[in-house]
Design an enzyme around this catalytic site. Structure first.
Site, PDB file in Angstrom:
ATOM      1  N   THR A   1       0.709  -1.203   0.029  1.00  0.00           N
ATOM      2  CA  THR A   1       0.104   0.031  -0.137  1.00  0.00           C
ATOM      3  C   THR A   1       0.875   1.140  -0.004  1.00  0.00           C
ATOM      4  O   THR A   1       0.259   2.271  -0.060  1.00  0.00           O
ATOM      5  CB  THR A   1      -0.932   0.107   1.361  1.00  0.00           C
ATOM      6  OG1 THR A   1      -0.083   0.075   2.401  1.00  0.00           O
ATOM      7  CG2 THR A   1      -1.854  -1.022   1.326  1.00  0.00           C
TER       8      THR A   1
ATOM      9  N   VAL B   1       6.601   2.857  -2.604  1.00  0.00           N
ATOM     10  CA  VAL B   1       7.340   1.971  -3.352  1.00  0.00           C
ATOM     11  C   VAL B   1       6.680   0.839  -3.363  1.00  0.00           C
ATOM     12  O   VAL B   1       6.884   0.188  -4.781  1.00  0.00           O
ATOM     13  CB  VAL B   1       8.693   1.701  -2.460  1.00  0.00           C
ATOM     14  CG1 VAL B   1       9.732   0.677  -2.992  1.00  0.00           C
ATOM     15  CG2 VAL B   1       9.537   2.899  -2.000  1.00  0.00           C
TER      16      VAL B   1
ATOM     17  N   ARG C   1      21.803  -3.162   4.478  1.00  0.00           N
ATOM     18  CA  ARG C   1      22.636  -2.650   3.388  1.00  0.00           C
ATOM     19  C   ARG C   1      24.149  -2.812   3.800  1.00  0.00           C
ATOM     20  O   ARG C   1      25.086  -2.786   3.035  1.00  0.00           O
ATOM     21  CB  ARG C   1      22.245  -1.063   2.936  1.00  0.00           C
ATOM     22  CG  ARG C   1      21.206  -1.006   2.097  1.00  0.00           C
ATOM     23  CD  ARG C   1      20.826   0.500   1.990  1.00  0.00           C
ATOM     24  NE  ARG C   1      19.442   0.889   1.589  1.00  0.00           N
ATOM     25  CZ  ARG C   1      18.832   1.875   1.699  1.00  0.00           C
ATOM     26  NH1 ARG C   1      19.359   3.054   2.451  1.00  0.00           N
ATOM     27  NH2 ARG C   1      17.325   2.083   1.651  1.00  0.00           N
TER      28      ARG C   1
ATOM     29  N   CYS D   1      17.624   5.913  -2.394  1.00  0.00           N
ATOM     30  CA  CYS D   1      17.299   6.518  -3.617  1.00  0.00           C
ATOM     31  C   CYS D   1      18.288   7.277  -4.127  1.00  0.00           C
ATOM     32  O   CYS D   1      18.821   7.218  -5.503  1.00  0.00           O
ATOM     33  CB  CYS D   1      16.008   6.894  -3.436  1.00  0.00           C
ATOM     34  SG  CYS D   1      15.676   7.866  -1.774  1.00  0.00           S
TER      35      CYS D   1
ATOM     36  N   GLN E   1      15.971  16.229  -2.839  1.00  0.00           N
ATOM     37  CA  GLN E   1      15.220  15.077  -2.774  1.00  0.00           C
ATOM     38  C   GLN E   1      13.712  15.359  -2.403  1.00  0.00           C
ATOM     39  O   GLN E   1      13.453  16.240  -1.605  1.00  0.00           O
ATOM     40  CB  GLN E   1      15.731  14.303  -1.625  1.00  0.00           C
ATOM     41  CG  GLN E   1      17.232  13.592  -1.783  1.00  0.00           C
ATOM     42  CD  GLN E   1      17.757  12.839  -0.877  1.00  0.00           C
ATOM     43  OE1 GLN E   1      19.100  13.196  -0.488  1.00  0.00           O
ATOM     44  NE2 GLN E   1      17.230  12.016  -0.311  1.00  0.00           N
TER      45      GLN E   1
ATOM     46  N   SER F   1       8.484  12.272  -1.643  1.00  0.00           N
ATOM     47  CA  SER F   1       7.897  11.137  -1.861  1.00  0.00           C
ATOM     48  C   SER F   1       9.151  10.207  -1.145  1.00  0.00           C
ATOM     49  O   SER F   1       8.814   8.816  -0.753  1.00  0.00           O
ATOM     50  CB  SER F   1       7.607  10.554  -3.289  1.00  0.00           C
ATOM     51  OG  SER F   1       8.637  10.729  -4.125  1.00  0.00           O
TER      52      SER F   1
ATOM     53  N   HIS G   1      14.327  12.849  -7.470  1.00  0.00           N
ATOM     54  CA  HIS G   1      15.478  13.357  -6.941  1.00  0.00           C
ATOM     55  C   HIS G   1      16.378  13.981  -7.851  1.00  0.00           C
ATOM     56  O   HIS G   1      16.732  13.338  -9.193  1.00  0.00           O
ATOM     57  CB  HIS G   1      16.118  12.177  -5.968  1.00  0.00           C
ATOM     58  CG  HIS G   1      15.698  11.928  -4.806  1.00  0.00           C
ATOM     59  ND1 HIS G   1      14.426  12.196  -4.656  1.00  0.00           N
ATOM     60  CD2 HIS G   1      15.971  10.671  -3.998  1.00  0.00           C
ATOM     61  CE1 HIS G   1      13.776  11.628  -3.396  1.00  0.00           C
ATOM     62  NE2 HIS G   1      14.771  10.766  -3.012  1.00  0.00           N
TER      63      HIS G   1
ATOM     64  N   ASN H   1      12.847   8.583  -7.967  1.00  0.00           N
ATOM     65  CA  ASN H   1      13.428   7.857  -6.722  1.00  0.00           C
ATOM     66  C   ASN H   1      12.549   6.768  -6.337  1.00  0.00           C
ATOM     67  O   ASN H   1      12.822   5.918  -5.855  1.00  0.00           O
ATOM     68  CB  ASN H   1      13.350   8.834  -5.474  1.00  0.00           C
ATOM     69  CG  ASN H   1      12.036   9.354  -5.310  1.00  0.00           C
ATOM     70  OD1 ASN H   1      11.568  10.444  -6.302  1.00  0.00           O
ATOM     71  ND2 ASN H   1      11.380   9.452  -4.190  1.00  0.00           N
TER      72      ASN H   1
HETATM   73  N1  LIG Z   1      10.355   6.213  -1.069  1.00  0.00           N
HETATM   74  C1  LIG Z   1      11.540   6.356  -1.660  1.00  0.00           C
HETATM   75  O1  LIG Z   1      11.955   6.790  -2.565  1.00  0.00           O
HETATM   76  C2  LIG Z   1      12.484   5.000  -1.229  1.00  0.00           C
HETATM   77  C3  LIG Z   1      13.547   4.733  -1.735  1.00  0.00           C
HETATM   78  C4  LIG Z   1      14.292   3.758  -1.255  1.00  0.00           C
HETATM   79  C5  LIG Z   1      14.105   2.943  -0.289  1.00  0.00           C
HETATM   80  N2  LIG Z   1      12.993   3.290   0.372  1.00  0.00           N
HETATM   81  C6  LIG Z   1      12.530   2.542   1.537  1.00  0.00           C
HETATM   82  O2  LIG Z   1      11.452   1.645   1.434  1.00  0.00           O
HETATM   83  C7  LIG Z   1      10.633   1.363   2.319  1.00  0.00           C
HETATM   84  C8  LIG Z   1       9.004   1.931   2.187  1.00  0.00           C
HETATM   85  O3  LIG Z   1       9.202   3.277   1.826  1.00  0.00           O
HETATM   86  P1  LIG Z   1       7.786   3.981   1.070  1.00  0.00           P
HETATM   87  O4  LIG Z   1       8.250   5.284   0.640  1.00  0.00           O
HETATM   88  O5  LIG Z   1       6.943   3.058   0.167  1.00  0.00           O
HETATM   89  O6  LIG Z   1       6.852   4.134   2.536  1.00  0.00           O
HETATM   90  P2  LIG Z   1       5.337   4.205   2.580  1.00  0.00           P
HETATM   91  O7  LIG Z   1       4.681   4.734   1.613  1.00  0.00           O
HETATM   92  O8  LIG Z   1       5.428   5.093   4.231  1.00  0.00           O
HETATM   93  O9  LIG Z   1       4.815   2.923   2.816  1.00  0.00           O
HETATM   94  C9  LIG Z   1       5.071   1.925   3.892  1.00  0.00           C
HETATM   95  C10 LIG Z   1       4.564   0.704   3.619  1.00  0.00           C
HETATM   96  O10 LIG Z   1       5.033  -0.273   4.785  1.00  0.00           O
HETATM   97  C11 LIG Z   1       3.653  -1.216   5.083  1.00  0.00           C
HETATM   98  N3  LIG Z   1       4.004  -1.356   6.556  1.00  0.00           N
HETATM   99  C12 LIG Z   1       4.328  -0.647   7.685  1.00  0.00           C
HETATM  100  N4  LIG Z   1       4.237  -1.157   8.781  1.00  0.00           N
HETATM  101  C13 LIG Z   1       3.949  -2.507   8.456  1.00  0.00           C
HETATM  102  C14 LIG Z   1       3.864  -3.718   9.239  1.00  0.00           C
HETATM  103  N5  LIG Z   1       4.019  -3.657  10.617  1.00  0.00           N
HETATM  104  N6  LIG Z   1       3.608  -4.898   8.650  1.00  0.00           N
HETATM  105  C15 LIG Z   1       3.407  -4.867   7.341  1.00  0.00           C
HETATM  106  N7  LIG Z   1       3.550  -3.791   6.463  1.00  0.00           N
HETATM  107  C16 LIG Z   1       3.873  -2.815   7.041  1.00  0.00           C
HETATM  108  C17 LIG Z   1       2.628   0.093   5.105  1.00  0.00           C
HETATM  109  O11 LIG Z   1       1.504  -0.647   5.194  1.00  0.00           O
HETATM  110  P3  LIG Z   1       0.177  -0.051   5.721  1.00  0.00           P
HETATM  111  O12 LIG Z   1      -0.489   0.791   4.603  1.00  0.00           O
HETATM  112  O13 LIG Z   1      -0.578  -1.293   6.249  1.00  0.00           O
HETATM  113  O14 LIG Z   1       0.806   0.772   6.918  1.00  0.00           O
HETATM  114  C18 LIG Z   1       2.757   0.478   3.692  1.00  0.00           C
HETATM  115  O15 LIG Z   1       2.450  -0.585   2.759  1.00  0.00           O
HETATM  116  C19 LIG Z   1      11.203   2.148   3.437  1.00  0.00           C
HETATM  117  O16 LIG Z   1      12.148   1.319   3.995  1.00  0.00           O
HETATM  118  C20 LIG Z   1      12.008   3.332   2.752  1.00  0.00           C
HETATM  119  O17 LIG Z   1      13.293   3.848   3.366  1.00  0.00           O
HETATM  120  C21 LIG Z   1      12.190   4.134  -0.160  1.00  0.00           C
END
Ligand SMILES: NC(=O)c1ccc[n+]([C@@H]2O[C@H](COP(=O)([O-])OP(=O)(O)OC[C@H]3O[C@@H](n4cnc5c(N)ncnc54)[C@H](OP(=O)(O)O)[C@@H]3O)[C@@H](O)[C@H]2O)c1
Length: 344
Positions: A11, A14, A99, A130, A157, A160, A242, A315
């Protein structure tokens, strides 16, 4: 039979992008499971022209899953990745949790695909930060050509990169400014609307932030431990994409024309570099695209062998979801994994 893939964090910013990319690239999956936290059970997410109903990670049985694309933050990854890996699925994790573990390969396929070979030590493969991903895609061909010794980078950056709540915060603050309401901030340390914030992640003892430290350590692990790098990471009020202003010093001479030519032929890179108004790429144009765009390539006359350039990428795609799916494709194309259900 094809592979069974689980997307954890389906959801999120990413996770949704991962589902789109799996469908777009016709990933050889027979089944894709969308997983998130308990509160998202039953929430529908798009997968190509289908919709998938989210299931709760904590109730899910990974016994027949081949690949788990993990994107739910470090705390969730720390607890769950080893359990999922022990159940026999290869975990490709987007958080920073694994990492820096020497038993976990940190992979950008255009740069160090061969390093993937050691993934069985923990059955976990890490995706970089990212900002690092797009940087090393552009640095690799230049390093091969003229040997990079030092990099100075300032990032711009998008919100998102901090998750879906951070995007909502920029939207709400922007609206509040126009409607003259109170501007509240929770995700960011200061107001982000019509502002820029020179802090991403927490401060370290030496005054750098963890985001800046990640760029240094990850570039060394992926590209070359001898490269010296200093970064200033800044959050800007852009939704997706980014940007990076980068100065690079080389051991050997390289002209701007040679760099342009070299980058034009490099995997994952697209050079858009016309010396005219608008002859460069901005984050707005790179959203939804796969490439790492390089513009404003010029010689830096203040050092012996130096170049300056502007690097932009989506990103959520190259910085996260696309890179993770590309890693899964390397596993399959190099026959490093086989579908469990085929083997049975
Ligand atoms: N955004 C970027 O550009 C980027 C780039 C590289 C790496 N990342 C990394 O990728 C990860 C996710 O980033 P995002 O931007 O997609 O974050 P996000 O939009 O906040 O989404 C977080 C996701 O994790 C799920 N989640 C949270 N707690 C959980 C749990 N206890 N059990 C199962 N699922 C859970 C959430 O589900 P619910 O909706 O049910 O809460 C949601 O689907 C992070 O570690 C971030 O550092 C992000």
């Amino acid at each position: 039979m094809g592979f069974k893939v689980a997307v954890v964090g389906a959801t999120g910013n990413v996770g949704r992008e991962m589902l789109d990319i799996l469908a777009e690239r016709r990933f050889p999956a027979d089944e894709v499971a969308a997983l998130a936290s308990r509160k998202s059970m039953g929430v529908e997410v798009s997968f190509g022209d289908k919709t998938l109903k989210c299931k709760a990670l904590e109730h899910y049985d990974f016994a027949d899953v081949d690949i788990c694309l993990m994107s739910a933050g470090s705390a969730v990854s720390k607890e769950w990745s080893p359990k999922i890996a022990a159940a026999g699925a290869v975990v490709i994790d987007n958080s920073s949790c694994w990492r820096y573990d020497s038993d976990v390969p940190l992979i950008v396929p255009e740069v160090n695909a061969d390093a993937i070979a050691s993934f069985r030590k923990k059955n976990i493969i890490a995706n970089p930060n990212c900002s690092t991903a797009q940087l090393v895609v552009a640095l690799k061909p230049l390093h091969d050509r003229a040997k990079i010794t030092r990099v100075v980078v300032a990032t711009y950056q998008s919100v998102s990169g901090a998750g879906k709540d951070a995007m909502d915060e920029l939207f709400a603050q922007t609206k509040a400014v126009f409607t003259v309401d109170e501007v509240e901030h929770k995700k960011f340390p200061k107001r982000i609307a019509f502002n820029v914030i020179p802090q991403i992640d927490t401060f370290m003892e030496d005054g750098y932030t963890r985001e800046e430290w990640k760029m240094l350590v990850e570039t060394k692990k992926i590209l070359d431990p001898k490269i010296r790098l200093t970064a200033t990471c800044v959050r800007v009020p852009v939704f997706i994409g980014h940007s990076e202003a980068v100065n690079i010093e080389f051991a050997n001479p390289i002209s701007a024309d040679e760099a342009r030519e070299c980058l034009r032929n490099a995997p994952g890179c697209l050079v858009i570099d016309k010396h005219e108004p608008g002859g460069y790429v901005t984050p707005y144009e790179c959203a939804g695209e796969d490439a790492t765009y390089i513009s404003r390539i010029r010689e830096d006359a203040t050092v012996e062998n130096g170049l300056a350039m502007w690097i932009v990428s989506d990103n959520l795609r190259k910085g996260a979801a696309l890179n993770a799916v590309q890693i899964a494709e390397v596993l399959i194309n190099r026959k490093l994994i086989q579908a469990k259900r085929k083997a049975a």
